[in-house]
Design an enzyme around this catalytic site. Structure first.
Site, PDB file in Angstrom:
ATOM      1  N   GLU A  70       3.471   4.539   5.392  1.00  0.00           N
ATOM      2  CA  GLU A  70       2.975   3.845   5.427  1.00  0.00           C
ATOM      3  C   GLU A  70       1.190   4.410   5.014  1.00  0.00           C
ATOM      4  O   GLU A  70       0.747   5.725   4.667  1.00  0.00           O
ATOM      5  CB  GLU A  70       1.760   3.336   6.932  1.00  0.00           C
ATOM      6  CG  GLU A  70       0.446   2.601   7.017  1.00  0.00           C
ATOM      7  CD  GLU A  70       0.757   1.214   6.431  1.00  0.00           C
ATOM      8  OE1 GLU A  70       0.984   0.872   5.269  1.00  0.00           O
ATOM      9  OE2 GLU A  70      -0.127   0.157   7.068  1.00  0.00           O
ATOM     10  N   ASP A  71       0.422   3.814   4.081  1.00  0.00           N
ATOM     11  CA  ASP A  71      -0.820   4.282   3.613  1.00  0.00           C
ATOM     12  C   ASP A  71      -1.697   4.808   4.206  1.00  0.00           C
ATOM     13  O   ASP A  71      -2.265   5.768   4.225  1.00  0.00           O
ATOM     14  CB  ASP A  71      -1.313   3.504   2.073  1.00  0.00           C
ATOM     15  CG  ASP A  71      -1.867   2.171   2.748  1.00  0.00           C
ATOM     16  OD1 ASP A  71      -1.126   1.691   4.339  1.00  0.00           O
ATOM     17  OD2 ASP A  71      -1.793   0.715   2.019  1.00  0.00           O
ATOM     18  N   GLY A 117       0.946  -1.501   0.322  1.00  0.00           N
ATOM     19  CA  GLY A 117      -0.087  -0.042  -0.130  1.00  0.00           C
ATOM     20  C   GLY A 117       1.110   1.231   0.001  1.00  0.00           C
ATOM     21  O   GLY A 117       0.451   2.040  -0.780  1.00  0.00           O
ATOM     22  N   ASP A 168      -6.344  -1.250  -2.408  1.00  0.00           N
ATOM     23  CA  ASP A 168      -6.455  -1.838  -2.369  1.00  0.00           C
ATOM     24  C   ASP A 168      -7.473  -2.339  -2.204  1.00  0.00           C
ATOM     25  O   ASP A 168      -8.453  -2.482  -1.365  1.00  0.00           O
ATOM     26  CB  ASP A 168      -5.957  -3.251  -3.392  1.00  0.00           C
ATOM     27  CG  ASP A 168      -5.513  -4.015  -2.025  1.00  0.00           C
ATOM     28  OD1 ASP A 168      -5.562  -3.591  -0.905  1.00  0.00           O
ATOM     29  OD2 ASP A 168      -6.322  -4.970  -1.639  1.00  0.00           O
ATOM     30  N   LEU A 204       0.960  -0.877  12.688  1.00  0.00           N
ATOM     31  CA  LEU A 204       1.430   0.169  12.698  1.00  0.00           C
ATOM     32  C   LEU A 204       2.429  -0.252  14.264  1.00  0.00           C
ATOM     33  O   LEU A 204       3.196   0.101  14.184  1.00  0.00           O
ATOM     34  CB  LEU A 204       1.175   0.982  12.445  1.00  0.00           C
ATOM     35  CG  LEU A 204       1.252   1.862  11.464  1.00  0.00           C
ATOM     36  CD1 LEU A 204       3.262   1.970  11.068  1.00  0.00           C
ATOM     37  CD2 LEU A 204       0.908   1.104  10.387  1.00  0.00           C
ATOM     38  N   ASP A 220      -4.944   2.313  10.010  1.00  0.00           N
ATOM     39  CA  ASP A 220      -7.046   2.089  10.115  1.00  0.00           C
ATOM     40  C   ASP A 220      -6.993   1.044  11.965  1.00  0.00           C
ATOM     41  O   ASP A 220      -7.452   2.143  12.376  1.00  0.00           O
ATOM     42  CB  ASP A 220      -7.416   0.997   9.305  1.00  0.00           C
ATOM     43  CG  ASP A 220      -8.825   0.267   9.270  1.00  0.00           C
ATOM     44  OD1 ASP A 220      -9.227   1.277   9.579  1.00  0.00           O
ATOM     45  OD2 ASP A 220      -8.766  -0.912   8.850  1.00  0.00           O
ATOM     46  N   SER A 221      -6.872   0.257  12.426  1.00  0.00           N
ATOM     47  CA  SER A 221      -7.388  -0.565  13.311  1.00  0.00           C
ATOM     48  C   SER A 221      -6.255  -0.214  13.889  1.00  0.00           C
ATOM     49  O   SER A 221      -6.050   0.339  15.576  1.00  0.00           O
ATOM     50  CB  SER A 221      -7.618  -1.868  13.179  1.00  0.00           C
ATOM     51  OG  SER A 221      -6.384  -2.502  13.254  1.00  0.00           O
ATOM     52  N   GLY A 222      -5.285  -0.170  13.391  1.00  0.00           N
ATOM     53  CA  GLY A 222      -3.780   0.275  13.710  1.00  0.00           C
ATOM     54  C   GLY A 222      -3.119  -0.940  14.303  1.00  0.00           C
ATOM     55  O   GLY A 222      -1.266  -0.516  15.121  1.00  0.00           O
TER      56      GLY A 222
HETATM   57  P1  IMP Z   1      -4.248  -1.582  10.316  1.00  0.00           P
HETATM   58  O1  IMP Z   1      -6.058  -2.214  11.043  1.00  0.00           O
HETATM   59  O2  IMP Z   1      -3.957   0.286  11.087  1.00  0.00           O
HETATM   60  O3  IMP Z   1      -3.779  -2.436  10.511  1.00  0.00           O
HETATM   61  O4  IMP Z   1      -4.536  -1.625   8.617  1.00  0.00           O
HETATM   62  C1  IMP Z   1      -4.138  -2.609   8.149  1.00  0.00           C
HETATM   63  C2  IMP Z   1      -3.686  -2.078   6.974  1.00  0.00           C
HETATM   64  O5  IMP Z   1      -5.096  -2.512   6.228  1.00  0.00           O
HETATM   65  C3  IMP Z   1      -3.661  -0.895   6.125  1.00  0.00           C
HETATM   66  O6  IMP Z   1      -1.600  -0.962   6.067  1.00  0.00           O
HETATM   67  C4  IMP Z   1      -4.346  -0.628   4.943  1.00  0.00           C
HETATM   68  O7  IMP Z   1      -2.997  -1.699   3.735  1.00  0.00           O
HETATM   69  C5  IMP Z   1      -4.635  -1.666   4.526  1.00  0.00           C
HETATM   70  N1  IMP Z   1      -6.436  -1.053   5.063  1.00  0.00           N
HETATM   71  C6  IMP Z   1      -7.326  -0.328   6.128  1.00  0.00           C
HETATM   72  N2  IMP Z   1      -8.153   0.687   5.300  1.00  0.00           N
HETATM   73  C7  IMP Z   1      -8.317   0.652   4.116  1.00  0.00           C
HETATM   74  C8  IMP Z   1      -9.096   0.698   3.520  1.00  0.00           C
HETATM   75  O8  IMP Z   1     -10.067   2.033   3.013  1.00  0.00           O
HETATM   76  N3  IMP Z   1      -9.181   0.908   2.004  1.00  0.00           N
HETATM   77  C9  IMP Z   1      -8.343  -0.001   2.110  1.00  0.00           C
HETATM   78  N4  IMP Z   1      -7.119  -0.585   2.757  1.00  0.00           N
HETATM   79  C10 IMP Z   1      -7.292  -0.199   4.021  1.00  0.00           C
HETATM   80 MG    MG Z   2      -0.737  -1.437   4.103  1.00  0.00          MG
END
Ligand code: IMP
Ligand code: MG
Length: 175
Positions: free
Chosen positions: A97-98, A42, A158, A106, A101-103
């Site tokens: 990072e792109d 991403g 994506d 990271l 979201d849940s964190g």
């Molecule tokens: P996390 O939930 O913060 O661990 O995010 C995990 C990964 O989920 C991110 O790095 C993105 O690649 C993917 N992700 C989270 N939210 C979105 C979204 O809205 N669209 C696409 N990918 C997402």
């Molecule tokens: Mg990602």
């Protein structure tokens, strides 16, 4: 159900904001070298555009972290599928990072890198989706845009591996 992409952040807005972030990093790291650590896949478009705007000496490395799942939701478990090639002890590291979201991704990655004793460790995320945060034991030092709880695609992000190559950030909608 038909998928539709609604443009949310234009290419021009993205590039303008990335230039602002690059200026900040250029100021903050003046006289230093930086290692950008991109979370694949991403973060790749963001890292490339950001790196091209940095005037300080810059190295690039990559991590692939996966959180199992290919749909709209990620599971809690993080696996490192590809680790860094470079040693980071004593270096100034910025994780790119792109989206946060849940964190969970990271939280896992920042802890793992911190244990390797870099001189400094910061996080640069293009997008922050704070409404969805579950793990927040890390700071976003450089943030492009805050987004609401919608599903984002484009510019690296994506949906089932599609739409990463859009030059803008869009919202995925179904009708
Ligand atoms: P996390 O939930 O913060 O661990 O995010 C995990 C990964 O989920 C991110 O790095 C993105 O690649 C993917 N992700 C989270 N939210 C979105 C979204 O809205 N669209 C696409 N990918 C997402
Ligand atoms: Mg990602």
């Amino acid at each position: 159900m038909n998928e539709k992409i609604r443009e949310y952040i234009s290419e021009e807005q993205l590039q303008k904001r990335i230039a602002e972030i690059a200026d900040e990093i250029n100021r903050d790291y003046e006289g230093k070298k930086v290692l950008l650590v991109c979370l694949l896949k991403g973060g790749i478009f963001f890292m490339c555009d950001l790196a091209k705007k940095l005037k300080i000496p810059t190295n690039l490395d990559f991590i692939i972290a996966s959180s199992y799942g290919n749909g709209l939701e990620s599971s809690g478990e993080i696996a490192i599928k590809k680790d860094l090639d470079e040693t980071i002890m004593g270096r100034d590291v910025i994780v790119v990072e792109d989206i946060v979201d849940s964190g969970r991704t990271l939280s896992h990655v920042m802890k793992m890198l911190e244990e390797r004793q870099p001189a400094s460790l910061k996080l640069c995320a293009l997008l922050d989706k704070p409404d969805r945060r579950v793990a927040d034991d890390f700071a976003i030092d450089y943030c492009g845009f805050t987004v609401p709880d919608v599903f984002i695609v484009g510019y690296g992000l994506d949906y089932a591996q599609r739409y990463r190559n859009l030059p803008y950030v869009g919202v995925l909608e179904f009708d």
